[in-house]
Structure formats: structure tokens, C-alpha cells
Design a protein around this motif. Structure first.
Motif, PDB file in Angstrom:
ATOM      1  N   ALA A  47       2.551  -7.343  11.706  1.00 19.92           N
ATOM      2  CA  ALA A  47       3.440  -6.566  10.833  1.00 19.92           C
ATOM      3  C   ALA A  47       3.830  -7.330   9.570  1.00 19.92           C
ATOM      4  O   ALA A  47       3.970  -6.745   8.500  1.00 19.92           O
ATOM      5  N   PHE A  48       3.994  -8.649   9.680  1.00 23.54           N
ATOM      6  CA  PHE A  48       4.426  -9.422   8.517  1.00 23.54           C
ATOM      7  C   PHE A  48       3.250 -10.228   7.958  1.00 23.54           C
ATOM      8  O   PHE A  48       3.394 -11.362   7.519  1.00 23.54           O
ATOM      9  N   SER A  49       2.095  -9.605   7.975  1.00 23.90           N
ATOM     10  CA  SER A  49       0.820 -10.205   7.602  1.00 23.90           C
ATOM     11  C   SER A  49       0.844 -11.007   6.307  1.00 23.90           C
ATOM     12  O   SER A  49       1.184 -10.504   5.233  1.00 23.90           O
ATOM     13  N   LEU A  62      -0.056  -9.791   2.280  1.00 26.25           N
ATOM     14  CA  LEU A  62       0.734 -10.209   1.120  1.00 26.25           C
ATOM     15  C   LEU A  62      -0.184 -10.746   0.019  1.00 26.25           C
ATOM     16  O   LEU A  62      -0.008 -10.435  -1.162  1.00 26.25           O
ATOM     17  N   GLN A  63      -1.190 -11.540   0.386  1.00 23.97           N
ATOM     18  CA  GLN A  63      -2.144 -12.037  -0.607  1.00 23.97           C
ATOM     19  C   GLN A  63      -2.885 -10.879  -1.267  1.00 23.97           C
ATOM     20  O   GLN A  63      -3.073 -10.842  -2.481  1.00 23.97           O
ATOM     21  N   HIS A  64      -3.297  -9.939  -0.455  1.00 23.14           N
ATOM     22  CA  HIS A  64      -3.977  -8.733  -0.927  1.00 23.14           C
ATOM     23  C   HIS A  64      -3.086  -8.001  -1.939  1.00 23.14           C
ATOM     24  O   HIS A  64      -3.507  -7.643  -3.049  1.00 23.14           O
ATOM     25  N   GLN A  65      -1.826  -7.827  -1.567  1.00 26.40           N
ATOM     26  CA  GLN A  65      -0.870  -7.124  -2.422  1.00 26.40           C
ATOM     27  C   GLN A  65      -0.650  -7.856  -3.748  1.00 26.40           C
ATOM     28  O   GLN A  65      -0.626  -7.229  -4.817  1.00 26.40           O
ATOM     29  N   LEU A  66      -0.507  -9.174  -3.665  1.00 18.03           N
ATOM     30  CA  LEU A  66      -0.201  -9.945  -4.879  1.00 18.03           C
ATOM     31  C   LEU A  66      -1.362  -9.938  -5.863  1.00 18.03           C
ATOM     32  O   LEU A  66      -1.165 -10.151  -7.052  1.00 18.03           O
ATOM     33  N   GLN A  67      -2.570  -9.715  -5.361  1.00 18.07           N
ATOM     34  CA  GLN A  67      -3.733  -9.680  -6.254  1.00 18.07           C
ATOM     35  C   GLN A  67      -4.228  -8.248  -6.448  1.00 18.07           C
ATOM     36  O   GLN A  67      -5.409  -8.007  -6.627  1.00 18.07           O
ATOM     37  N   HIS A  68      -3.272  -7.313  -6.412  1.00 23.41           N
ATOM     38  CA  HIS A  68      -3.623  -5.907  -6.546  1.00 23.41           C
ATOM     39  C   HIS A  68      -2.650  -5.258  -7.513  1.00 23.41           C
ATOM     40  O   HIS A  68      -1.445  -5.400  -7.367  1.00 23.41           O
ATOM     41  N   GLY A  69      -3.161  -4.524  -8.490  1.00 26.13           N
ATOM     42  CA  GLY A  69      -2.293  -3.922  -9.504  1.00 26.13           C
ATOM     43  C   GLY A  69      -1.547  -2.691  -9.022  1.00 26.13           C
ATOM     44  O   GLY A  69      -0.476  -2.375  -9.526  1.00 26.13           O
ATOM     45  N   LYS A  70      -2.121  -1.972  -8.074  1.00 26.30           N
ATOM     46  CA  LYS A  70      -1.521  -0.691  -7.686  1.00 26.30           C
ATOM     47  C   LYS A  70      -1.522  -0.544  -6.174  1.00 26.30           C
ATOM     48  O   LYS A  70      -2.162   0.341  -5.618  1.00 26.30           O
ATOM     49  N   PHE A  71      -0.818  -1.430  -5.510  1.00 23.99           N
ATOM     50  CA  PHE A  71      -0.813  -1.439  -4.048  1.00 23.99           C
ATOM     51  C   PHE A  71       0.328  -0.574  -3.540  1.00 23.99           C
ATOM     52  O   PHE A  71       1.491  -0.805  -3.863  1.00 23.99           O
ATOM     53  N   ASN A  72       0.009   0.444  -2.769  1.00 23.28           N
ATOM     54  CA  ASN A  72       1.052   1.269  -2.168  1.00 23.28           C
ATOM     55  C   ASN A  72       1.550   0.599  -0.901  1.00 23.28           C
ATOM     56  O   ASN A  72       0.761   0.181  -0.051  1.00 23.28           O
ATOM     57  N   TYR A  73       2.869   0.501  -0.792  1.00 18.83           N
ATOM     58  CA  TYR A  73       3.425  -0.266   0.315  1.00 18.83           C
ATOM     59  C   TYR A  73       4.778   0.287   0.701  1.00 18.83           C
ATOM     60  O   TYR A  73       5.590   0.600  -0.154  1.00 18.83           O
ATOM     61  N   SER A  74       5.009   0.441   2.001  1.00 16.48           N
ATOM     62  CA  SER A  74       6.375   0.722   2.432  1.00 16.48           C
ATOM     63  C   SER A  74       6.692   0.003   3.724  1.00 16.48           C
ATOM     64  O   SER A  74       5.853  -0.102   4.616  1.00 16.48           O
ATOM     65  N   GLN A  75       7.895  -0.530   3.789  1.00 18.66           N
ATOM     66  CA  GLN A  75       8.410  -1.084   5.041  1.00 18.66           C
ATOM     67  C   GLN A  75       9.730  -0.397   5.306  1.00 18.66           C
ATOM     68  O   GLN A  75      10.581  -0.280   4.430  1.00 18.66           O
ATOM     69  N   TYR A  76       9.855   0.130   6.523  1.00 17.14           N
ATOM     70  CA  TYR A  76      11.044   0.900   6.854  1.00 17.14           C
ATOM     71  C   TYR A  76      11.592   0.415   8.188  1.00 17.14           C
ATOM     72  O   TYR A  76      10.917   0.505   9.212  1.00 17.14           O
TER      73      TYR A  76
END
Lengths: 448, 448
Positions: A163-165, A169-183
Motif C-alpha cells: 500500500a505504501f509502495s 512513489l518513484q513512478h509518481q515522481l517521474q510522471h507528469g500526470k499521475f492520477n492518485y488517491s489515498q483514502y
């Protein structure tokens, strides 16, 4: 043609994935943040056992592990409801002979790691990911920080690190338009123990998942092979009855004796455990995209962390592995195509089981105590017996029908629920539920 | 009793907030990541003008700025639709005399900063936030990194630093259960220019927001005081017609001439601009909580970044400031209570306008070209004229009714839309839309 595959995370899904891939001849290296659980003691108080059901079993079958795992698991045929007034009720999960399996997370994980290593998978422990650099194809781990950079090229990376991969996070940081939600839901959980009786037996009916439904919260218990039960209290963080309020042993004692009188008698050490065991939170993570070309994919909780109320977190992650494996065949190891279809297939299913799991919390903690709900389940079970293909209760679709996609189960379940709402509103339904009249209404609605 | 307030971000919302707070006697310091736009040139091609409507104006009124800003803005009374077949149509936004205002982001921001400084607010530029440490009450900026730590205690911090808020990130990192979602739509945007005509006049009808609706995408244009129009192309990143596909000047030219033939004639430099101006993405951010006790609050885009299709991003942020200001009165400067109620009130409204803004993209790019939709708007406008309190079109609730909460507007709008769906399905509605029969149906549904 790819040869080397790197997996981040040697948990349940990372380990199973490594087996699938090494069976196909890939050279697989797995990097795990924690130490080797086969040599070190696991920390107590955090999701000790899991409910393995048909989707997970199907995925284990493909690597020849299903029978072995079933041997070390305990069948649970239904929900055993403990009402506040001392009464109890048993609700079967499915048809005669259908059940889910209580299995130890640790035992299962260790077996998977053993099998992976037997097949030549290399697992490295205490390796915390610090960076993935896709443009230069470099992975870095914290252990290497102050050494000359031992980075290496890799053909394909899987993020199976939960869950806290860190991979996500690396993928997200090197991505301009990453859709993400944590609830985070408003409830957390805490584990407690019911030990064996003085004559060494299970203290309650063993082949069931026990629930003490109390509307806004609940206690549940799953059996373990050592004749203990692991209880989990799902409970609000704040409010009238909440972790915040239960801050003294007296408060805990008074609350438990009032709320779970029968359970208290079976838990000699619960007050101590309440303050020793951690209070954990429950998060749903959704994200997109899961992949980067033919270079990277998220899998399991790293792609779709869900709350535990449908008992599907592990099962869904295992299913990810099975589906991926089938796509390797279909696309003849063309990883661009494999990962693309993997994402297209699994993203809606991950979203669906996430929503189903959230909804099931209400069902477990609240509705299972409602006679009207129990009647609805009986009507649905009867329909399922008579028309096994036409009417499959939502729970059965998810749990016992591994070939129905989660997204399909969600859709069909919602449609069936709408019908059942109307049926339950029929005057006198309590008396006439077995009549042809009721059945006709349902079948007509189904076919319209 | 708090004395010092720190605001991160000197954008539109941070600047307006600083004015509100300094008027109440607080010592306000604002830290802005960028340079001082009053001394440096703003970068071209990124949301040059904005639509200021009644919510924003109401908030500006309270600090005596509304009239001054109206003087430097251009009224837009409705949508001017440019169809593909060369036909056009004008759709009024509201009743006679109701309009939204095209205003330059830069001019408005600079005016707000001037006013803030006149009132004693200190604004520091080129100060990029690197850390907020709530337990020790320390804020750090990158400029201080290699100097002895010039940290300072502060009584209250506001994060007003936009969609990609650094303050929010600090809040999140020091929070165990932070709910967060960022969602990028599939479309990006690019700004282009329609210059004045050769005799120095506006090239199109000035008092309108121009739209070229093309189903999956659209071009829009807003007037500027210098007699130019700023055009914005909202366009898919990938697919049949997409930024990805328009990779050569020839492709751009051919696409624009085919798709926006009338606009192309007015944009002499669009091909060059297409490759010079950036392609920007559009994100919705939702999060919770927005506050930490009486110490911190998010405001504006930092709390609720939305897509621009309802023209409400700035208006919503300004409304945050107005509501907060009213709560300072209500709770007599008890900031624990102020921030708590601010969050309770504004979170559902931020969520609502985020959803309304997403929905309005479909309306603008697709439905505005549909005669049936235009008829629906006419019926609703007529109802609004006759029963101004009973029926307020959703657009008017959001844009011209600043005392209806966004969350209320969303709810009422959905209810009205359900009624209108049935009305539009009435046989012969095109002929009888002004009949009493239609009106009766609507009124009966409204009252049921």
C-alpha cells in the motif's frame, strides 16, 4: 526479448509473482525492505491471518501450491454472529461445501519464498528502494547510498511493495500526470487474542468467521492452527465510542464488558493487548497508470490497496499474477502488449473490489445484526440453489466465482441489490418469502 | 490571542487573504516562491485571463476592491457559439444585466499585492518553502538552507500556494491519515492569441465568451483590455485528434483549418504559438483535513484545485477568504473554532465545485452545440424569469447567486436536471415548450 526481471517486495504478491516468472525462464531478483521472516520473528499485532478464497486458490493452483496451502488453513463456512443480547446466528457464506480459508500470512509468505528460491529466484533482504530512474535504467537501494554506485540495468521492474509502495512513489515522481488517491476510513483496527481453552481446544466454533456486529464498529475473530483465534476490533479513531476515548484500562474494561460480554470471557489478556498492540489505519489507494511502457508495472496492493472487509486484498493480488501470466502466453512475451492489456483488464477490477470492500464494512458491522438482512440473504441463497446461473449472490460472485471479474460482480451485484430492495419492501415478505409470487417478481425483473 | 500570521503564496488567494487579515490587525508575512511579478515579466501562455463572477466580486467588495477591478474587466454576457458549419449562436449566461467578467490574472494579482503592502503586509519573494515543522513551530525556506537556521516561531500558517502546494505536502508528510486525491483529466490546454484587427478593434464580439465546441475538445476565447482575445484549446493528450498527433506545423495547420476555419482567419501566428507555448495539464485535487488545530489551514487551490470549466477556481478561493473572515467575527478570534468551522463549511463546497467543474467540460465542449440543449436552456431561463425563487438554473446558482453554497447548487442542480431530462423527453417539446402544460409538469415535480 527480456531476460532479467526485478521485483520490489517479497510479500505475498511479490513472492508469488517471482514464482510465476521464474517458471517461464526469466532471471528474477526480488528486493525486500524487511529482514527475512524465515529467520526473524514477525512483529505481533498486525494482520496475522487472512481469508484465502477461490481467486487466490486458483492462482496458487497454477504453481502447484493450492493443495499444500489448503492443508495448513482452516475452512470457514460462514459468519457466526454474536449479538449484543447474547443470541447468536450462523450465516453460511455460500452453498453447501463452499467456504473460505483462514491462513497464516507468515506461513503462506514463507512457503512462497521457499518455493521461489527453489526455482532459482534470488531474494535480497533489508534492501530499501531509494530510487528508480527509468531514463537511465538505474535502481538504487539505501544500502548502496555511500558506496560507489552499484546500479544495474534491468529489463523489467515490478512494484509489489504494498500500500505504501516506494516503487509507486518513484513512478509518481517521474510522471507528469499521475492520477492518485489515498483514502483513510474513519476506523482503525487493533488485534487481540482468544487463547485455547484450558483443555487445549478452540474456545469457539472453529469453522466460522466470528463477528460481533455493533453498528458503527465490530469485533471479528478468525481461527488459527494453534487453536487460538485472532480477534480484530474495527473501531472509530474519534467520537463517542472510539480509540481516543478508550485511553485507560478502566475505560477499556468497562467498554468491552458492556459491548462484547461473551468475547471478554474468552480473552484473558485483552486489556494488556489493547495497550501493547498497535492501532493501525485502513487505506484505499487507487492510481493510474500502473505501467510505464514495457519497463514497469505495479501489482497487488501497490497498484490497488483496499480495506480488508471483503477478505480480497491478497486474493486480488494473486489474481493479478494469474492474469498477467495468461497474458504472457497470449502476447508471446511481447511485454509492451502484455503490460498494456494487464493494466486495461485489472484497473477496473481493482477499482471495483476497492469499492466492494468499503461497502462490505457496512454490511459486516451493521447489517449482519439485522433480521431483515438475514432474510434477504436466505431469499438470495434459495434463488441461487434453484437458479445457480441466473442468480449468484454478490458475495459468492466475489468469493466463489473466480471467473467472474470483480467489475462484473460489482455491476451485477448492484443490479441484484436494486431488485432485492423492492422485494424486501413487499408487504408480508417475512411470511411469503418462499412463495412462487416472490420468485416470479424477481425473475421477471431479472429478465427485463 | 494570535498576533503573527504567515501565508505561503502571494497568488490571488494568498494576497487577498493577507488583506483580510491585516485589516483585522494581524501582522501578516507572505512568502512567495516566484519573483515579484510587478518587476518581472510573467511567462506567456499560462491562463492569462480569468472569469471573475459574483462570488469573487462579493469577496473583493468586502475589502473595497470590487469597483476598481470591475473597471479593468470586460463584461461577458453569454456564450458565443461558433459551430463547425459556420453558423453561430449566442446563449445568455443569465438574466438581462447578468454577466461574468474577463479580467487579467496578472493585473488583478498585482493590485492585490499593492493593496496588501499599503496595509503593512510584508511580502517576501523568491522564497521557496522547504519545511514546516509543526511540533517545533519552525518554517524553513530554501534560501536559508546553507545559512545558520533563521527559523522563527509563528502563531498561524496558511497554505495558499496553489494546486501543487508545498505547504500541503508538508502537512501530508506529517499526518498519519491524510486523505488525498489528484486526478488529471485526459485533456490538456494551450493558449493562442487573436490580435486586434488592422484598424485596432476587437476581431470578434467583445462582450462574450467565445466557444468552438467540437465534442471531445473545444477552443474558447476571452477578451482582453488590449483588444486581443486569449484563446485556449482544450484538447486530448492522446488519441485520434490530440496534442500527440499534432506534431508538425503541417498537421496543426491542416487540423485547425478543418476544425476552426473561422478562428484560423483571426489567428495569424497560431502555428508558431502552438509550438512555442506550453501544453499544460488540468488537475483536480481533493484532500482532508485542511487544518491542524489552530495552527494551520489550507486555502484556495492548495485545498481544492479544480479544472477551469466553470470559471470558479479564483472565485471559490476568494469565497474561502470571505467565509473565513466572517468566522473570525463569529468566533471572536478563537482560531481553534474558526478553522474547524471553516473546514466543516468549505470542504463540501470545495468538493461540489470540483465536481461541477468537471461536469461543465462536457457541457461546454459538447452540449453547447446541441439544439436540444439550447432549448433546455431556454425553457429553464423562462422558468427563472417567471419564478425567480423557485427555479434558478444551475449555472446561475453557481455564478450569480453567491449566497447559495456550491454544495447546495450541486444538489439542486441535479434535482432540476432530472426534471428537465423528463421534460425534454416529452413528445413535441420543440413546439410546445412555452405551453402551460410543460410548466405545470415542472412545477408539480418541483413541489413533490
Amino acid at each position: 526479448m527480456k531476460e532479467n526481471i526485478t521485483i520490489i517486495g517479497a510479500g505475498l504478491v511479490g513472492s508469488l509473482l517471482s514464482i510465476y516468472l521464474s517458471k517461464r525462464g526469466y532471471k528474477v531478483k526480488v528486493y525486500e525492505r524487511r529482514g527475512d521472516m524465515r529467520k526473524e520473528k514477525m512483529s505481533a499485532g498486525r494482520s496475522i491471518n487472512l481469508a484465502l478464497s477461490d481467486r487466490g486458490l486458483l492462482a496458487l493452483e497454477k504453481v502447484g501450491l493450492a493443495e499444500e496451502i489448503k492443508k495448513i488453513s482452516i475452512p470457514m463456512h460462514g459468519r457466526y454472529i454474536h449479538n449484543l443480547d447474547g443470541s447468536s446466528a450462523f450465516q453460511p457464506y455460500g452453498k453447501e461445501g463452499q467456504y473460505i480459508n483462514s491462513v497464516s500470512r507468515g506461513t503462506l509468505n514463507m512457503k512462497l519464498m521457499d518455493l521461489a528460491e527453489e526455482q532459482g529466484v534470488e531474494i535480497y533482504f533489508n534492501e530499501k528502494l531509494s530510487k528508480i530512474d527509468w531514463s537511465n535504467e538505474v535502481i538504487e537501494f539505501e544500502s548502496n547510498k555511500n558506496k560507489p554506485l552499484p546500479s544495474f540495468k534491468t529489463d523489467l521492474i515490478f512494484g509489489a511493495d504494498g500500500a505504501f509502495s516506494a516503487a509507486r512513489l518513484q513512478h509518481q515522481l517521474q510522471h507528469g500526470k499521475f492520477n492518485y488517491s489515498q483514502y483513510y476510513i474513519d476506523c482503525g483496527y487493533k488485534e487481540l487474542t482468544i487463547p485455547p481453552t484450558s483443555d487445549g481446544e478452540f474456545a469457539m466454533q472453529v469453522n466460522a468467521l466470528h463477528i460481533w456486529p455493533r453498528k458503527d464498529y465490530m469485533l471479528i475473530a478468525l481461527p488459527n492452527l494453534d487453536k487460538t483465534f485472532t480477534c480484530t476490533l474495527f473501531f472509530p479513531f474519534e467520537g463517542e465510542a472510539s480509540f481516543e476515548k478508550l485511553s485507560t484500562p478502566e475505560a477499556v474494561k468497562s467498554f468491552f464488558e458492556r459491548t462484547f460480554p461473551d468475547a471478554v470471557k474468552l480473552m484473558p489478556d485483552y486489556i494488556n493487548e489493547f495497550f501493547t498492540n498497535p492501532t493501525s489505519s485502513l487505506v484505499t489507494v487507487k492510481c493510474f497508470p500502473w505501467i510505464r511502457g514495457d519497463k514497469f508495472a505495479l501489482i497487488g496492493d501497490a497498484a490497488h490497496a483496499i480495506v480488508p472487509f471483503f477478505g480480497q486484498g491478497m486474493n486480488c493480488g494473486f489474481e493479478d499474477c494469474r492474469v498477467l501470466d495468461e497474458l504472457i502466453d497470449k502476447h508471446k512475451q511481447d511485454w509492451g502488449k502484455i503490460l498494456k492489456e494487464y493494466q486495461t483488464l485489472r484497473k477496473p477490477d481493482g477499482d471495483a473490489i476497492a469499492d466492494l470492500a468499503i461497502n462490505n464494512f457496512t454490511e459486516m458491522r451493521d447489517k449482519t445484526a439485522d433480521p431483515k438482512f438475514l432474510l434477504q440473504k436466505k431469499i438470495e441463497a434459495r434463488l441461487h440453489e434453484k437458479y445457480p446461473d441466473k442468480w449468484i449472490p454478490a458475495y459468492s460472485q466475489v468469493t466463489f466465482s473466480p471467473h467472474i471479474r470483480y467489475s462484473e460482480a460489482l455491476k451485477r451485484g448492484q443490479m441484484q441489490e436494486a431488485i432485492m430492495q423492492d422485494v424486501m419492501a413487499m408487504p408480508g415478505i417475512e411470511e411469503k418469502w418462499e412463495n412462487v409470487e416472490v420468485e416470479d417478481v424477481i425473475l421477471r425483473r431479472l429478465n427485463s
